[in-house]
Design a protein around this motif. Structure first.
Motif, short mmCIF file in Angstrom:
data_model
loop_
_atom_site.label_atom_id
_atom_site.label_comp_id
_atom_site.label_asym_id
_atom_site.label_seq_id
_atom_site.Cartn_x
_atom_site.Cartn_y
_atom_site.Cartn_z
N ASN A 26 45.01 77.98 71.04
CA ASN A 26 44.36 78.25 69.76
C ASN A 26 45.43 78.32 68.68
O ASN A 26 46.62 78.50 68.98
CB ASN A 26 43.57 79.56 69.81
N ILE A 27 45.02 78.24 67.41
CA ILE A 27 46.00 78.25 66.33
C ILE A 27 46.81 79.54 66.34
O ILE A 27 47.98 79.56 65.98
CB ILE A 27 45.30 78.05 64.96
N SER A 28 46.21 80.64 66.81
CA SER A 28 46.92 81.91 66.86
C SER A 28 48.03 81.90 67.90
O SER A 28 48.93 82.75 67.86
CB SER A 28 45.94 83.05 67.16
N ASP A 29 47.97 80.97 68.84
CA ASP A 29 49.00 80.88 69.87
C ASP A 29 50.24 80.14 69.39
O ASP A 29 51.28 80.17 70.05
CB ASP A 29 48.46 80.12 71.10
N ASP A 67 55.10 80.42 64.04
CA ASP A 67 55.45 79.86 62.74
C ASP A 67 56.48 78.76 62.91
O ASP A 67 57.40 78.86 63.74
CB ASP A 67 56.02 80.94 61.82
N ALA A 107 42.92 73.38 67.32
CA ALA A 107 44.14 74.13 66.98
C ALA A 107 45.17 73.22 66.33
O ALA A 107 45.79 73.59 65.31
CB ALA A 107 44.72 74.77 68.24
N LYS A 156 44.18 72.26 62.78
CA LYS A 156 44.43 73.35 61.84
C LYS A 156 45.92 73.45 61.52
O LYS A 156 46.30 73.66 60.36
CB LYS A 156 43.92 74.67 62.42
N GLN A 213 47.68 73.03 57.92
CA GLN A 213 48.46 74.17 57.48
C GLN A 213 49.85 73.75 57.02
O GLN A 213 50.41 74.33 56.08
CB GLN A 213 48.58 75.17 58.65
#
Length: 211
Positions: free
Chosen positions: A2-5, A8, A31, A34, A38
């Motif tokens: 997922n994108i949270s994984d 940065d 993901a 996104k 981003q």
């Protein structure tokens, strides 16, 4: 994934590569899409759909995702087969490329097997490089090698920056159709064995896709 994984992206990384089956299989596809949006205004984005129809479950959603990413990417690399799938119309390659350019891609590379490879630009310039015949041993990784070689050459020429990519058509050395030694440097050269590998490997290839 997922994108949270995804951590940065450090500032020193100039370019992000997206493509392959990761863009058609959930949850990774969502993901990576996104992440692409981003970072698209901060990093150079290189998109290689490398379409494998056998992995596409929801074709409508996949086509919509690709269209959004193509419209924003800096560099799009497709095979002639990919291009025919993306634009399934009975028109020539140049006409299909022009449709892609209208979507927003700045540089479009088309690999054409035994016919070599071409790079197209927003200003309608085209660079062509022929393929040479070789004996086929193993085609695994040929496309990845092409992409790595192309990006390595851009890096060597100090062109991997958003500013320079956005103004790429203004660099006459790279869009010239003369026989200048630097003319085909993006698609051939000591660092760009990728082009050699991919176009040469397909020159005598009996295609055996994974799917």
């Amino acid at each position: 994934v997922n994108i949270s994984d995804i951590l940065d992206i450090p500032e020193f990384i100039s370019t992000l590569y997206f493509g392959g089956i990761s863009l058609c299989v959930e949850p990774a596809a969502n993901a990576y899409e996104k992440l692409f949006h981003q970072e698209v205004n901060k990093k150079i984005t290189f998109l290689d759909p490398n379409i494998r129809k056998g992995f596409v479950i929801d074709e409508a959603s996949y086509r919509y995702r690709l269209e959004k990413m193509i419209s924003s990417c800096d560099i799009l690399k497709v095979s002639d087969e990919d291009l025919n799938w993306i634009i399934p119309l009975d028109i020539d390659i140049k006409s299909k490329v022009n449709q892609i350019i209208k979507l927003g891609a700045k540089i479009i590379i088309v690999t054409k097997g035994a016919k070599g490879a071409s790079a197209f630009f927003e200003n309608e310039y085209e660079i062509k490089v022929p393929a040479e015949s070789v004996d086929i041993i193993d085609t695994v990784g040929a496309g990845d090698t092409f992409n790595a070689g192309f990006l390595a050459k851009l890096s060597q020429l100090d062109l991997l920056s958003k500013e320079k990519i956005n103004n790429f058509g203004d660099y006459e050395d790279f869009i010239s159709t003369t026989q200048s030694p630097i003319n085909h440097s993006l698609l051939s050269g000591p660092l760009n064995m990728g082009t050699v590998s991919y176009t040469h490997l397909r020159a005598h290839e009996t295609r055996h896709d994974l799917v």
